[in-house]
Design a protein around this motif. Structure first.
Motif, PDB file in Angstrom:
ATOM      1  N   LEU A   1       0.826  -1.202   0.000  1.00 42.02           N
ATOM      2  CA  LEU A   1       0.000   0.000   0.000  1.00 42.02           C
ATOM      3  C   LEU A   1       0.862   1.256   0.000  1.00 42.02           C
ATOM      4  N   ASN A   2       1.985   1.221   0.713  1.00 46.04           N
ATOM      5  CA  ASN A   2       2.883   2.383   0.724  1.00 46.04           C
ATOM      6  C   ASN A   2       3.417   2.682  -0.676  1.00 46.04           C
ATOM      7  N   ARG A   3       3.743   1.648  -1.439  1.00 47.91           N
ATOM      8  CA  ARG A   3       4.231   1.869  -2.806  1.00 47.91           C
ATOM      9  C   ARG A   3       3.140   2.477  -3.688  1.00 47.91           C
ATOM     10  N   LYS A   4       1.888   2.175  -3.364  1.00 54.09           N
ATOM     11  CA  LYS A   4       0.778   2.678  -4.164  1.00 54.09           C
ATOM     12  C   LYS A   4       0.527   4.161  -3.907  1.00 54.09           C
ATOM     13  N   VAL A   5       0.615   4.592  -2.657  1.00 52.66           N
ATOM     14  CA  VAL A   5       0.215   5.969  -2.321  1.00 52.66           C
ATOM     15  C   VAL A   5       1.391   6.920  -2.114  1.00 52.66           C
ATOM     16  N   LEU A   6       2.572   6.391  -1.807  1.00 59.82           N
ATOM     17  CA  LEU A   6       3.754   7.227  -1.594  1.00 59.82           C
ATOM     18  C   LEU A   6       4.683   7.094  -2.791  1.00 59.82           C
ATOM     19  N   ARG A   7       4.896   8.193  -3.500  1.00 57.65           N
ATOM     20  CA  ARG A   7       5.701   8.174  -4.714  1.00 57.65           C
ATOM     21  C   ARG A   7       6.831   9.189  -4.614  1.00 57.65           C
TER      22      ARG A   7
END
Length: 512
Positions: free
Chosen positions: A372-378
């Motif tokens: 989920l972190n890879r999805k929302v934090l870029r």
């Protein structure tokens, strides 16, 4: 707007106020009043107790008590000891509390006495120790500040929010983001040391921290309002007036309840000088009702997410906006907003784009959830740091303010067409006679729920909607309720509405 934060943490600034104004009242809870000296003293004792029981740097401490002065001391004690605050509603089911404790690796739980049955059960399952808040803030622990160095980038708190998989997800935020948000609130609300701020949100709602601590940064006063009082608008107004609350924050769903009471029984709100709306979209009809009742009390409309250290957009409204949508404002201090397309390119003004944010506000992401972190934090394509993708959509108005359109999560497909439930709700709320509204999708059909002062004609409402919305966006069924069901945080309970949609047979329900 760029602003250099003070070199101290929230708890350190409050300790400075205690040293400067030890006898000033910091907390009011009914007839109980704690001075700054007493609050700081008890917070120091809590920190000493937590350190004695093995609390390490950035260890999460679950605080599962009622919102009382010892609760406030426990939170400050967690910060002073270098730990991270994890709020737990003591009445939550044991399974959910267990998921939170194990997810954050909690070993210490602060509770009222031995804690509720669910707190004790969850602590046992998680292998955590339960500490009595009365004991850790009591006289057997040293009252001197522990002198622990807490950095700006250190973890301040973990808030668990609902997860789409059914498992709560823990959002982690740092001290710099927390302080930055509080100072932004203070600036945009025009707060001073003369203000009394109501703390009325439950522990699980992230606004709980600024409501508790922002006034204390200035030498002002926090008024703790118990949940049972908030649930009764008459008692709630009584407390606001008696405690001389000057700054108040509410979710729009509760503003609607409060106005319903005040319109039936008009009365003063005492020295209240500004209202902040948060947590939900503020509709123009509801704002019009507020200004009709209280034309001299402005509204600070806000937008934010737990993952962004609370609110990140602010706008002070002193009259109704010209357009159909109420703006959610401009970025707060040290924060940038970006409206982006699917390729993270910024969209032109006036076009809809996903709301993305960069700056001090961006937290660490979710506990133990790298996917989920890879999805929302870029990586931030617009500058240094990290970009957080909210899943919400908005647009930039001609005046340069952001307008909220809806959530990506509220996108549904009806007859093969993708649509935003938030757009339907906006138009429902704009219809004559409608005070509040919500829309859901079940089994490929749209159901709308409306609240009105008098009985509404569903056929007429659908015809009105058909003039502004395509046919596939007009709800198949409309139901009228006395009030929309709310979650414990005061937001519209969509799950409860989904249950209602499957049980209500008639096209309109009038329950008065």
């Amino acid at each position: 707007m760029s602003f250099t934060l003070p070199g101290r943490r929230v708890h350190e600034i409050i300790a400075e106020q205690a040293a400067s104004h030890p006898d000033a009242v910091a907390l009011s809870y009914g007839d109980v009043h704690w001075t700054y000296a007493r609050l700081d003293n008890r917070a120091n004792r809590a920190a000493a107790a937590l350190l004695h029981h093995g609390l390490g740097r950035e260890d999460a401490v679950a605080v599962a008590t009622e919102r009382t002065p010892p609760w406030a001391a426990a939170i400050l004690g967690v910060f002073k000891a270098g730990g991270a605050y994890l709020p737990v509603e003591p009445g939550l089911p044991a399974d959910r509390i267990t998921a939170m404790l194990t997810g954050a690796g909690v070993k210490l739980v602060v509770a009222d006495g031995a804690g509720t049955d669910s707190v004790r059960e969850a602590a046992e399952r998680a292998g955590a120790r339960v500490l009595d808040v009365g004991d850790i803030t009591g006289d057997r622990w040293p009252c001197v500040d522990p002198g622990i160095t807490v950095t700006a980038g250190q973890l301040a708190y973990v808030f668990f929010t609902s997860g789409s998989t059914g498992t709560p997800k823990g959002a982690q935020c740092e001290h710099a983001g927390m302080l930055n948000h509080m100072l932004s609130k203070i600036a945009d609300l025009g707060m001073t040391g003369e203000d009394s701020l109501a703390q009325n949100a439950p522990q699980s709602f992230d606004v709980v921290l600024w409501q508790l601590l922002a006034a204390l940064l200035l030498g002002g006063r926090t008024v703790l309002v118990p949940t049972e009082v908030v649930r009764d608008p008459e008692r709630f107004v009584d407390v606001l007036v008696r405690q001389e609350v000057s700054v108040l924050q509410l979710v729009p769903s509760y503003i609607e309840i409060l106005l319903g009471y005040l319109e039936a029984r008009p009365r003063s709100l005492g020295p209240l000088r500004i209202l902040s709306a948060t947590g939900e979209a503020l509709s123009k009809p509801l704002l019009a009702r507020w200004f009709a009742a209280f034309p001299s009390i402005p509204v600070l409309n806000t937008y934010g997410l737990t993952e962004l250290s609370d609110d990140v957009l602010h706008v002070v409204l002193r009259s109704l906006p010209e357009g159909d949508l109420v703006p959610i404002g401009h970025p707060i201090l040290n924060t940038r907003v970006h409206l982006v397309d699917g390729n993270l390119n910024e969209v032109p003004p006036g076009e809809a784009g996903q709301l993305a944010f960069s700056g001090i506000c961006v937290g660490r992401g979710y506990v133990n959830d790298p996917e989920l972190n890879r999805k929302v934090l870029r990586p931030n394509p617009f500058g240094p740091g990290t970009l957080y993708l909210t899943g919400d959509f908005g647009r930039l108005s001609p005046s340069g303010e952001v307008e909220f359109i809806g959530r990506q999560d509220d996108q549904v497909k009806i007859r093969g067409m993708r649509l935003e439930l938030g757009e339907i709700e906006t138009h429902l709320r704009a219809l004559p006679g409608v005070l509040n509204a919500s829309a859901i999708s079940t089994a490929g059909a749209l159901t709308g729920f409306v609240v009105g002062r008098t009985r509404l004609d569903p056929g007429h409402l659908r015809r009105c909607l058909s003039r502004v919305l395509p046919d596939y966006m007009v709800p198949d069924r409309l139901h009228q309720l006395d009030a929309l069901p709310l979650t414990p945080n005061g937001k519209i309970d969509k799950r409860a509405l989904a249950t209602l949609a499957t049980t209500i047979r008639k096209p309109v329900v009038w329950t008065r």
